[in-house]
Design a protein around this motif. Structure first.
Motif, PDB file in Angstrom:
ATOM      1  N   PHE A  66       0.835  -1.196   0.000  1.00 47.61           N
ATOM      2  CA  PHE A  66       0.000   0.000   0.000  1.00 47.61           C
ATOM      3  C   PHE A  66       0.873   1.251   0.000  1.00 47.61           C
ATOM      4  O   PHE A  66       0.616   2.199  -0.740  1.00 47.61           O
ATOM      5  CB  PHE A  66      -0.931  -0.004   1.213  1.00 47.61           C
ATOM      6  CG  PHE A  66      -1.891   1.147   1.234  1.00 47.61           C
ATOM      7  CD1 PHE A  66      -3.037   1.135   0.461  1.00 47.61           C
ATOM      8  CD2 PHE A  66      -1.641   2.260   2.024  1.00 47.61           C
ATOM      9  CE1 PHE A  66      -3.921   2.206   0.471  1.00 47.61           C
ATOM     10  CE2 PHE A  66      -2.508   3.333   2.049  1.00 47.61           C
ATOM     11  CZ  PHE A  66      -3.656   3.306   1.269  1.00 47.61           C
ATOM     12  N   ASN A  69       2.464   1.915  -3.318  1.00 46.39           N
ATOM     13  CA  ASN A  69       1.448   2.355  -4.272  1.00 46.39           C
ATOM     14  C   ASN A  69       1.128   3.840  -4.103  1.00 46.39           C
ATOM     15  O   ASN A  69       0.566   4.452  -5.010  1.00 46.39           O
ATOM     16  CB  ASN A  69       0.177   1.516  -4.103  1.00 46.39           C
ATOM     17  CG  ASN A  69      -0.757   1.659  -5.263  1.00 46.39           C
ATOM     18  OD1 ASN A  69      -0.337   1.698  -6.413  1.00 46.39           O
ATOM     19  ND2 ASN A  69      -2.045   1.737  -4.960  1.00 46.39           N
ATOM     20  N   ASN A  70       1.482   4.426  -2.945  1.00 42.24           N
ATOM     21  CA  ASN A  70       1.174   5.829  -2.661  1.00 42.24           C
ATOM     22  C   ASN A  70       2.411   6.722  -2.631  1.00 42.24           C
ATOM     23  O   ASN A  70       2.395   7.793  -2.024  1.00 42.24           O
ATOM     24  CB  ASN A  70       0.430   5.938  -1.327  1.00 42.24           C
ATOM     25  CG  ASN A  70      -0.978   5.400  -1.445  1.00 42.24           C
ATOM     26  OD1 ASN A  70      -1.657   5.643  -2.428  1.00 42.24           O
ATOM     27  ND2 ASN A  70      -1.405   4.662  -0.450  1.00 42.24           N
ATOM     28  N   GLU A  72       4.697   9.525  -3.697  1.00 44.66           N
ATOM     29  CA  GLU A  72       4.552  10.760  -4.471  1.00 44.66           C
ATOM     30  C   GLU A  72       5.887  11.306  -4.948  1.00 44.66           C
ATOM     31  O   GLU A  72       5.948  12.000  -5.953  1.00 44.66           O
ATOM     32  CB  GLU A  72       3.819  11.813  -3.644  1.00 44.66           C
ATOM     33  CG  GLU A  72       2.372  11.453  -3.403  1.00 44.66           C
ATOM     34  CD  GLU A  72       1.592  12.572  -2.763  1.00 44.66           C
ATOM     35  OE1 GLU A  72       2.198  13.560  -2.276  1.00 44.66           O
ATOM     36  OE2 GLU A  72       0.359  12.471  -2.744  1.00 44.66           O
ATOM     37  N   ILE A 101       5.338   9.598   0.987  1.00 45.52           N
ATOM     38  CA  ILE A 101       4.221   8.668   0.836  1.00 45.52           C
ATOM     39  C   ILE A 101       2.934   9.325   1.323  1.00 45.52           C
ATOM     40  O   ILE A 101       2.872   9.856   2.429  1.00 45.52           O
ATOM     41  CB  ILE A 101       4.483   7.375   1.633  1.00 45.52           C
ATOM     42  CG1 ILE A 101       5.755   6.696   1.120  1.00 45.52           C
ATOM     43  CG2 ILE A 101       3.289   6.430   1.555  1.00 45.52           C
ATOM     44  CD1 ILE A 101       6.189   5.501   1.930  1.00 45.52           C
ATOM     45  N   ARG A 102       1.913   9.258   0.518  1.00 47.54           N
ATOM     46  CA  ARG A 102       0.590   9.793   0.842  1.00 47.54           C
ATOM     47  C   ARG A 102      -0.184   8.765   1.676  1.00 47.54           C
ATOM     48  O   ARG A 102      -0.085   7.557   1.446  1.00 47.54           O
ATOM     49  CB  ARG A 102      -0.151  10.085  -0.470  1.00 47.54           C
ATOM     50  CG  ARG A 102      -1.554  10.573  -0.358  1.00 47.54           C
ATOM     51  CD  ARG A 102      -2.200  10.746  -1.747  1.00 47.54           C
ATOM     52  NE  ARG A 102      -2.381   9.473  -2.449  1.00 47.54           N
ATOM     53  CZ  ARG A 102      -1.644   9.045  -3.459  1.00 47.54           C
ATOM     54  NH1 ARG A 102      -0.652   9.768  -3.933  1.00 47.54           N
ATOM     55  NH2 ARG A 102      -1.881   7.885  -4.018  1.00 47.54           N
ATOM     56  N   ASP A 103      -0.915   9.204   2.680  1.00 46.26           N
ATOM     57  CA  ASP A 103      -1.833   8.361   3.464  1.00 46.26           C
ATOM     58  C   ASP A 103      -1.149   7.227   4.221  1.00 46.26           C
ATOM     59  O   ASP A 103      -1.668   6.115   4.297  1.00 46.26           O
ATOM     60  CB  ASP A 103      -2.942   7.773   2.584  1.00 46.26           C
ATOM     61  CG  ASP A 103      -3.803   8.837   1.932  1.00 46.26           C
ATOM     62  OD1 ASP A 103      -3.949   9.920   2.544  1.00 46.26           O
ATOM     63  OD2 ASP A 103      -4.323   8.596   0.835  1.00 46.26           O
TER      64      ASP A 103
END
Length: 113
Positions: A66, A69-70, A72, A101-103
């Motif tokens: 995860f 995948n995030n 940036e 990394i977002r989130d």
């Protein structure tokens, strides 16, 4: 790795946390690559492109899949040292790029480590 510096990542960030080190990372689920661990030796609040203040250490629970995948931004790989082989083993070098990394999932505040 990429070519973005940590300073550039910070400058382009409106509000986020800067993690300088993770500690006591353990695998919770091998299939989903879910890990749990702690921040250590510096967790900083970034506001309006500047580091504004220190933040208390936190616990994270996150899947590597995860998180990747995030991504940036990806920075220039840096040599860091890790004691993944145990606390009595000599630290071994790892080459790791800084990631924005977002989130990312922080799940709790942590007592001092």
């Amino acid at each position: 790795g990429g070519e973005t510096s940590i300073a550039e990542m910070i400058a382009t960030t409106q509000r986020a946390l800067l993690v300088t080190r993770f500690d006591r990372v353990e695998e919770l689920d091998g299939r989903s690559l879910l890990f749990r661990g702690y921040t250590r030796d510096g967790l900083w609040l970034i506001e309006h492109g500047r580091i504004s203040k220190p933040v208390k250490n936190m616990v994270f629970t996150e899947s590597v899949l995860f998180a990747l995948n995030n991504v940036e931004a990806l920075g220039i790989p840096q040599r860091v040292y890790s004691d993944l082989d145990g606390p009595t083993a000599f630290p071994s070098p790892r080459i790791v790029p800084p990631l924005m990394i977002r989130d990312f999932s922080f799940t709790a505040l942590a007592d001092a480590i």
